[in-house]
Write an enzyme that holds these catalytic residues in place. Structure first.
Site, short mmCIF file in Angstrom:
data_model
loop_
_atom_site.label_atom_id
_atom_site.label_comp_id
_atom_site.label_asym_id
_atom_site.label_seq_id
_atom_site.Cartn_x
_atom_site.Cartn_y
_atom_site.Cartn_z
N HIS A 82 0.87 -1.32 -0.01
CA HIS A 82 0.03 0.05 -0.12
C HIS A 82 0.88 1.42 -0.02
CE1 HIS A 82 -3.55 -2.48 0.48
NE2 HIS A 82 -3.30 -2.88 1.58
N ASP A 136 -2.69 -10.83 -2.01
CA ASP A 136 -3.22 -10.12 -0.74
C ASP A 136 -4.74 -9.87 -1.02
OD1 ASP A 136 -2.10 -8.78 1.93
OD2 ASP A 136 -3.95 -7.61 1.11
N HIS A 148 -6.29 -7.18 -0.21
CA HIS A 148 -6.49 -6.00 -0.61
C HIS A 148 -5.77 -5.55 -1.69
CE1 HIS A 148 -6.82 -6.29 3.82
NE2 HIS A 148 -7.94 -5.47 3.85
N ASP A 158 -4.39 -12.51 3.91
CA ASP A 158 -5.68 -12.33 4.74
C ASP A 158 -6.87 -12.45 3.74
OD1 ASP A 158 -4.81 -10.36 2.74
OD2 ASP A 158 -4.47 -8.74 4.03
#
Ligand SMILES: [Zn+2]
Length: 308
Positions: A126, A163, A165, A244
């Site tokens: 990120h 991931d 996200h 995740d």
């Protein structure tokens, strides 16, 4: 086949306050599991060096690096966004986490290692060119990829991100860079609330619906990732390995199981065996249920190094 494991004690000194899900126990849980299950016995172990500001500057604005360095607290915490904070060890841990990826690229391209797993934090995907966000400070994978391209002579590198996200930082850094192809899956309409529309032609973003399971992953990989990877023909693959999307991880609503991480890793490895001499560097991103994280990461590393 030579396989390496890279970590550093500073990964367990950076922490963002009581109860924060991105906690030091994450790397400890993975390390303990890999040790207990004998996986580390067949990997050469290395301590991550600090990346230099020049190396990090290939993926980030130098002004941001210097601002972050100046913000580092002598005690307590300083917030850099609502979810992300620095303690006195954060900057050093972030240098080592990025340095792990620099070292990994060199182990593969200069010392004939084929597979490298970096068990480091803070995570990276990120972190955009000019800012920290979403628990991330430096984009570790991006620093490693730019090192492979700018310093070690590669011309085409792929980044795979599973991931849950969207890797908006990696997208920000690589959009329009023709030397890099990024393929990813992520849960749609989850933090950072973008990615459904890719920012450039070198990005293959596959948003997944909430409550979808490993079947949706398999379709994304077979129908979207692999054709894109084949037409790009990378010389090396980096993996942003977040765990995740697991059904036990309440950071998201995806329903992946332990075995899905083994499957996706086997697909990546099979591709690299056929197309780029089996060169894969993987680095930890998210994954917040410690049990599911440790089990899934173990299966990922086993598949990475051909131990299953
Ligand atoms: Zn994540």
């Amino acid at each position: 086949m030579k396989a390496a494991y890279i970590s550093h004690p500073s990964s367990q000194r950076h922490e963002m306050g009581e109860g924060h899900p991105e906690c030091p126990d994450r790397v400890a849980a993975i390390a303990d599991r890999l040790l207990m299950r004998g996986v580390l016995d067949v990997m050469d172990q290395f301590e991550a060096p600090r990346a230099t500001l020049e190396q990090i500057g290939r993926a980030h604005d130098m002004r941001y690096l210097l601002e972050l360095q100046a913000m580092a607290p002598g005690a307590g915490y300083v917030a850099v966004d609502p979810d992300t904070a620095m303690n006195p060890h954060t900057f050093d841990a972030a240098l080592h986490a990025a340095g792990a990826l620099v070292m990994a690229a060199e182990l593969v391209l200069q010392r004939d290692y084929k597979r490298v797993f970096c068990n480091v934090r803070p995570p990276g995907h990120h972190a955009v060119r000019g800012a920290a966000s979403g628990f991330c400070f430096f984009n570790n994978a991006a620093v490693g990829i730019r090192h492979a391209l700018d310093e070690l002579g590669l011309e085409r590198v792929a980044l795979v991100d599973f991931d849950v996200h969207h890797g908006n930082g990696s997208e920000d850094i690589f959009a329009g860079d023709e030397r890099v192809l990024m393929v990813s899956t992520f849960q749609t309409r989850l933090y950072p609330f973008n990615g459904d529309e890719p920012m450039g032609p070198n990005l293959c973003n596959v948003p997944l619906k909430p409550y979808s399971d490993g079947d949706a992953l398999r379709a994304a990989v077979s129908e979207r990732w692999i054709p894109a990877l084949q037409s790009f023909s990378p010389q090396m693959v980096f993996v942003s390995a977040g765990f995740d999307a697991h059904r036990e991880d309440d950071m998201s609503q995806l329903m992946w199981r332990d075995e899905d991480y083994a499957w996706v890793t086997r697909e990546i490895v099979a591709f690299t065996d056929d197309w780029c001499q089996g060169r894969v560097v993987s680095a930890l991103e998210g994954g917040y249920h410690l049990g599911a994280l440790a089990r899934s990461a173990e299966l990922h590393v086993r598949a990475l190094i051909g131990l299953d």
